[in-house]
Design a protein around this motif. Structure first.
Motif, PDB file in Angstrom:
ATOM      1  N   ASP A 330       0.830  -1.205   0.000  1.00 52.67           N
ATOM      2  CA  ASP A 330       0.000   0.000   0.000  1.00 52.67           C
ATOM      3  C   ASP A 330       0.864   1.254   0.000  1.00 52.67           C
ATOM      4  O   ASP A 330       0.533   2.251  -0.656  1.00 52.67           O
ATOM      5  CB  ASP A 330      -0.990  -0.003   1.174  1.00 52.67           C
ATOM      6  N   MET A 331       1.996   1.219   0.705  1.00 47.47           N
ATOM      7  CA  MET A 331       2.902   2.365   0.701  1.00 47.47           C
ATOM      8  C   MET A 331       3.550   2.528  -0.677  1.00 47.47           C
ATOM      9  O   MET A 331       3.720   3.650  -1.165  1.00 47.47           O
ATOM     10  CB  MET A 331       3.981   2.180   1.769  1.00 47.47           C
ATOM     11  N   ALA A 332       3.905   1.402  -1.296  1.00 51.39           N
ATOM     12  CA  ALA A 332       4.510   1.463  -2.627  1.00 51.39           C
ATOM     13  C   ALA A 332       3.525   2.013  -3.653  1.00 51.39           C
ATOM     14  O   ALA A 332       3.878   2.846  -4.501  1.00 51.39           O
ATOM     15  CB  ALA A 332       4.986   0.072  -3.051  1.00 51.39           C
ATOM     16  N   LEU A 333       2.269   1.568  -3.581  1.00 52.17           N
ATOM     17  CA  LEU A 333       1.249   2.054  -4.510  1.00 52.17           C
ATOM     18  C   LEU A 333       0.947   3.524  -4.283  1.00 52.17           C
ATOM     19  O   LEU A 333       0.674   4.267  -5.231  1.00 52.17           O
ATOM     20  CB  LEU A 333      -0.018   1.218  -4.364  1.00 52.17           C
ATOM     21  N   ALA A 334       0.970   3.959  -3.019  1.00 45.92           N
ATOM     22  CA  ALA A 334       0.757   5.385  -2.729  1.00 45.92           C
ATOM     23  C   ALA A 334       1.884   6.221  -3.321  1.00 45.92           C
ATOM     24  O   ALA A 334       1.648   7.286  -3.904  1.00 45.92           O
ATOM     25  CB  ALA A 334       0.669   5.597  -1.219  1.00 45.92           C
ATOM     26  N   ALA A 335       3.127   5.730  -3.178  1.00 41.86           N
ATOM     27  CA  ALA A 335       4.264   6.441  -3.764  1.00 41.86           C
ATOM     28  C   ALA A 335       4.133   6.507  -5.277  1.00 41.86           C
ATOM     29  O   ALA A 335       4.406   7.542  -5.905  1.00 41.86           O
ATOM     30  CB  ALA A 335       5.569   5.751  -3.371  1.00 41.86           C
ATOM     31  N   ASN A 336       3.695   5.413  -5.887  1.00 39.41           N
ATOM     32  CA  ASN A 336       3.538   5.370  -7.340  1.00 39.41           C
ATOM     33  C   ASN A 336       2.445   6.328  -7.812  1.00 39.41           C
ATOM     34  O   ASN A 336       2.622   7.064  -8.789  1.00 39.41           O
ATOM     35  CB  ASN A 336       3.196   3.947  -7.776  1.00 39.41           C
ATOM     36  N   SER A 337       1.310   6.335  -7.115  1.00 39.74           N
ATOM     37  CA  SER A 337       0.226   7.237  -7.478  1.00 39.74           C
ATOM     38  C   SER A 337       0.646   8.696  -7.309  1.00 39.74           C
ATOM     39  O   SER A 337       0.355   9.544  -8.160  1.00 39.74           O
ATOM     40  CB  SER A 337      -1.007   6.945  -6.615  1.00 39.74           C
ATOM     41  N   GLY A 338       1.355   8.982  -6.209  1.00 36.39           N
ATOM     42  CA  GLY A 338       1.819  10.352  -5.990  1.00 36.39           C
ATOM     43  C   GLY A 338       2.794  10.799  -7.064  1.00 36.39           C
ATOM     44  O   GLY A 338       2.698  11.911  -7.588  1.00 36.39           O
ATOM     45  N   ALA A 339       3.749   9.904  -7.404  1.00 44.02           N
ATOM     46  CA  ALA A 339       4.735  10.246  -8.432  1.00 44.02           C
ATOM     47  C   ALA A 339       4.069  10.437  -9.790  1.00 44.02           C
ATOM     48  O   ALA A 339       4.423  11.356 -10.551  1.00 44.02           O
ATOM     49  CB  ALA A 339       5.803   9.151  -8.514  1.00 44.02           C
ATOM     50  N   TYR A 340       3.109   9.582 -10.105  1.00 42.85           N
ATOM     51  CA  TYR A 340       2.434   9.676 -11.404  1.00 42.85           C
ATOM     52  C   TYR A 340       1.633  10.978 -11.504  1.00 42.85           C
ATOM     53  O   TYR A 340       1.681  11.672 -12.532  1.00 42.85           O
ATOM     54  CB  TYR A 340       1.520   8.471 -11.607  1.00 42.85           C
ATOM     55  N   ASN A 341       0.904  11.316 -10.435  1.00 40.79           N
ATOM     56  CA  ASN A 341       0.123  12.551 -10.455  1.00 40.79           C
ATOM     57  C   ASN A 341       1.015  13.790 -10.443  1.00 40.79           C
ATOM     58  O   ASN A 341       0.662  14.812 -11.034  1.00 40.79           O
ATOM     59  CB  ASN A 341      -0.851  12.571  -9.285  1.00 40.79           C
ATOM     60  N   ALA A 342       2.167  13.692  -9.782  1.00 43.84           N
ATOM     61  CA  ALA A 342       3.129  14.798  -9.850  1.00 43.84           C
ATOM     62  C   ALA A 342       3.629  14.957 -11.282  1.00 43.84           C
ATOM     63  O   ALA A 342       3.815  16.082 -11.768  1.00 43.84           O
ATOM     64  CB  ALA A 342       4.299  14.535  -8.903  1.00 43.84           C
ATOM     65  N   GLY A 343       3.821  13.830 -11.969  1.00 36.94           N
ATOM     66  CA  GLY A 343       4.217  13.877 -13.370  1.00 36.94           C
ATOM     67  C   GLY A 343       3.157  14.523 -14.243  1.00 36.94           C
ATOM     68  O   GLY A 343       3.472  15.285 -15.163  1.00 36.94           O
ATOM     69  N   ILE A 344       1.889  14.237 -13.965  1.00 37.55           N
ATOM     70  CA  ILE A 344       0.793  14.849 -14.720  1.00 37.55           C
ATOM     71  C   ILE A 344       0.832  16.364 -14.573  1.00 37.55           C
ATOM     72  O   ILE A 344       0.748  17.114 -15.555  1.00 37.55           O
ATOM     73  CB  ILE A 344      -0.559  14.294 -14.247  1.00 37.55           C
ATOM     74  N   ALA A 345       0.960  16.819 -13.317  1.00 41.40           N
ATOM     75  CA  ALA A 345       0.988  18.263 -13.067  1.00 41.40           C
ATOM     76  C   ALA A 345       2.219  18.907 -13.710  1.00 41.40           C
ATOM     77  O   ALA A 345       2.128  19.975 -14.332  1.00 41.40           O
ATOM     78  CB  ALA A 345       0.971  18.535 -11.565  1.00 41.40           C
ATOM     79  N   ALA A 346       3.374  18.252 -13.568  1.00 39.49           N
ATOM     80  CA  ALA A 346       4.603  18.791 -14.159  1.00 39.49           C
ATOM     81  C   ALA A 346       4.522  18.806 -15.675  1.00 39.49           C
ATOM     82  O   ALA A 346       4.973  19.759 -16.327  1.00 39.49           O
ATOM     83  CB  ALA A 346       5.808  17.967 -13.701  1.00 39.49           C
ATOM     84  N   GLY A 347       3.936  17.749 -16.245  1.00 36.73           N
ATOM     85  CA  GLY A 347       3.816  17.688 -17.696  1.00 36.73           C
ATOM     86  C   GLY A 347       2.939  18.789 -18.256  1.00 36.73           C
ATOM     87  O   GLY A 347       3.277  19.418 -19.268  1.00 36.73           O
ATOM     88  N   ALA A 348       1.804  19.038 -17.579  1.00 35.29           N
ATOM     89  CA  ALA A 348       0.918  20.111 -18.038  1.00 35.29           C
ATOM     90  C   ALA A 348       1.618  21.462 -17.981  1.00 35.29           C
ATOM     91  O   ALA A 348       1.508  22.282 -18.903  1.00 35.29           O
ATOM     92  CB  ALA A 348      -0.346  20.128 -17.189  1.00 35.29           C
ATOM     93  N   GLY A 349       2.369  21.693 -16.898  1.00 35.49           N
ATOM     94  CA  GLY A 349       3.090  22.961 -16.772  1.00 35.49           C
ATOM     95  C   GLY A 349       4.207  23.089 -17.780  1.00 35.49           C
ATOM     96  O   GLY A 349       4.389  24.145 -18.408  1.00 35.49           O
ATOM     97  N   LEU A 350       4.977  22.020 -17.966  1.00 37.43           N
ATOM     98  CA  LEU A 350       6.082  22.053 -18.926  1.00 37.43           C
ATOM     99  C   LEU A 350       5.563  22.205 -20.346  1.00 37.43           C
ATOM    100  O   LEU A 350       6.125  22.952 -21.162  1.00 37.43           O
ATOM    101  CB  LEU A 350       6.893  20.757 -18.802  1.00 37.43           C
ATOM    102  N   GLY A 351       4.456  21.509 -20.653  1.00 34.95           N
ATOM    103  CA  GLY A 351       3.862  21.646 -21.976  1.00 34.95           C
ATOM    104  C   GLY A 351       3.410  23.069 -22.242  1.00 34.95           C
ATOM    105  O   GLY A 351       3.572  23.587 -23.359  1.00 34.95           O
ATOM    106  N   GLY A 352       2.852  23.717 -21.223  1.00 31.95           N
ATOM    107  CA  GLY A 352       2.439  25.109 -21.379  1.00 31.95           C
ATOM    108  C   GLY A 352       3.614  26.023 -21.655  1.00 31.95           C
ATOM    109  O   GLY A 352       3.519  26.956 -22.472  1.00 31.95           O
ATOM    110  N   LEU A 353       4.750  25.767 -21.008  1.00 32.91           N
ATOM    111  CA  LEU A 353       5.952  26.564 -21.241  1.00 32.91           C
ATOM    112  C   LEU A 353       6.462  26.366 -22.666  1.00 32.91           C
ATOM    113  O   LEU A 353       6.795  27.336 -23.363  1.00 32.91           O
ATOM    114  CB  LEU A 353       7.032  26.165 -20.230  1.00 32.91           C
ATOM    115  N   VAL A 354       6.512  25.107 -23.093  1.00 33.77           N
ATOM    116  CA  VAL A 354       6.972  24.813 -24.455  1.00 33.77           C
ATOM    117  C   VAL A 354       6.029  25.420 -25.485  1.00 33.77           C
ATOM    118  O   VAL A 354       6.468  25.949 -26.512  1.00 33.77           O
ATOM    119  CB  VAL A 354       7.084  23.285 -24.662  1.00 33.77           C
ATOM    120  N   LEU A 355       4.734  25.354 -25.202  1.00 32.36           N
ATOM    121  CA  LEU A 355       3.730  25.934 -26.105  1.00 32.36           C
ATOM    122  C   LEU A 355       3.994  27.409 -26.345  1.00 32.36           C
ATOM    123  O   LEU A 355       3.928  27.901 -27.485  1.00 32.36           O
ATOM    124  CB  LEU A 355       2.340  25.734 -25.515  1.00 32.36           C
TER     125      LEU A 355
END
Length: 397
Positions: A330-355
């Motif tokens: 459960d701790m591993a899955l929480a870390a994975n979900s947190g990392a993935y959602n952090a990636g989503i947020a970072a990707g949206a922000g980085l994509g906006g900068l590149v745009l």
């Protein structure tokens, strides 16, 4: 585990309830995208303010997944799941009755908190109900249910909201959550979290855990650097009309659903290769869009490849967490979900900068390069010598 002595239909009913909950949570997360203008007009706020309902949701999941999993690590999973589903029901009703933006935002954040922990505990509970040899198929079933949110949940909620008002689909989500709540409260036995069959990794490996975590986060960042702006890409680069873009979104969702369905059948047979193949497919899709997105047929092909990989990547990382977690799953899955959602947020922000710097075509290039980086992380681990001594053992934290 206590569940072994339960009737077989109990296990199937609990799995179905967890699948329904996954569909409901994922629909709740993305539904404001389809109801953007309706909410904006009714509550008299800007479109960007309604957009924060989605952005804030993702950031909340990213930040709180691991802390919430740690706080509740000793609480029986039946109690945790019923509490989370109760929060989903209450927050959905509050959102449906909201007459002010701030109240809707608070309700959304409560739903996000519940979802952050739900994805951490759902996997071990579901997998623990069934024999180890079908673990991949159980993970696949949960992922298919989650993917249905994009193919069925959000489109149906958007249609219902346009016909009867945006609060109505939110109330329907509360009803779906209530069905899952009652089923799990009645049929899932109360047991200590560490007693579950899937409470600890089947093949603990700290190095593999770190590799999968990093590759998943990089892949999510890459995917959402491009996907966040895919509507503009398809119009400006692909030359598709607004109606055609809508059809392509359906094709994207169907490809995602097909991808997780196929991957679920392969997880048990090829656990090491599925994640690498999914990430590589995503890289090909995004780089193909950058290189050939101006040609309609090629754009459709590469868009489908990207969609077919998006769901399987997260699904395969979840399966790997259940396998290689160095401590509690459960701790591993929480870390994975947190990392993935952090990636989503970072990707949206980085994509906006590149745009803003290079135009919309550059978002797919950046996304593709980041995904290639995720491939390199996965392949690089295979080239390194084994670290058997570094492996943890089940039961160690």
């Amino acid at each position: 585990m206590v569940m072994r002595r339960s009737a077989p239909w109990h296990r199937s009913a609990v799995l179905a309830a967890l699948m329904l909950a996954a569909l409901t949570f994922n629909t709740a997360e993305n539904l404001p995208i389809g109801l953007l203008e309706l909410i904006s007009d009714d509550l008299r706020v800007s479109l960007s303010a309604v957009g924060y309902l989605v952005t804030g949701y993702g950031v909340t999941v990213a930040v709180t997944s691991l802390p919430l999993a740690h706080i509740t690590r000793a609480v029986p999973r039946r109690h945790v799941l019923t509490g989370l589903l109760l929060a989903l029901v209450v927050s959905s009703l509050v959102a449906a009755l909201a007459t002010a933006y701030w109240l809707l935002l608070v309700a959304r954040l409560l739903t996000a908190l519940a979802q952050a922990l739900f994805w951490a505990v759902m996997g071990p509970v579901a997998v623990g109900l069934f024999p180890p040899e079908v673990r991949g198929r159980v993970v696949g079933a949960l992922s298919v249910a989650g993917s249905l949110a994009l193919v069925v949940g959000v489109p149906a909620g958007t249609w219902l909201g346009r016909w009867s008002g945006w609060p109505v689909p939110l109330a329907v989500l509360a009803g779906l959550g209530l069905i899952s709540l009652v089923t799990i409260a009645v049929l899932l036995p109360t047991s200590r979290p560490e007693e579950g069959r899937a409470a600890y990794g089947a093949d603990p490996d700290p190095r593999r855990f770190g590799t999968v975590l990093a590759a998943g986060a990089l892949s999510a960042t890459g995917a959402f650097a491009g996907y966040t702006y895919i509507v503009k890409f398809l119009g400006a680069v692909g030359g598709f009309s607004q109606n055609a873009v809508g059809v392509l979104f359906v094709a994207f969702g169907v490809a995602c659903l097909a991808g997780v369905s196929i991957t679920g059948a392969l997880l048990d047979r090829f656990p090491d290769s599925v994640l690498t193949a999914a990430v590589a497919t995503q890289a090909v899709g995004m780089l193909g869009l950058y290189a050939a997105g101006g040609r309609p047929v090629a754009a459709v092909v590469f868009l489908v490849l990207m969609g077919g990989a998006l769901g399987p990547v997260f699904m395969a990382t979840q399966n790997e967490m259940l396998r290689c977690a160095p401590g509690r799953t459960d701790m591993a899955l929480a870390a994975n979900s947190g990392a993935y959602n952090a990636g989503i947020a970072a990707g949206a922000g980085l994509g906006g900068l590149v745009l803003s710097l290079t135009g919309v075509r550059g978002t797919c290039l950046m996304g593709g390069l980041l995904t290639v980086g995720a491939c390199a992380v996965l392949l690089g681990e295979r080239l390194l010598p084994g670290d058997v001594a570094g492996k943890a053992h089940p039961g160690e934290e």
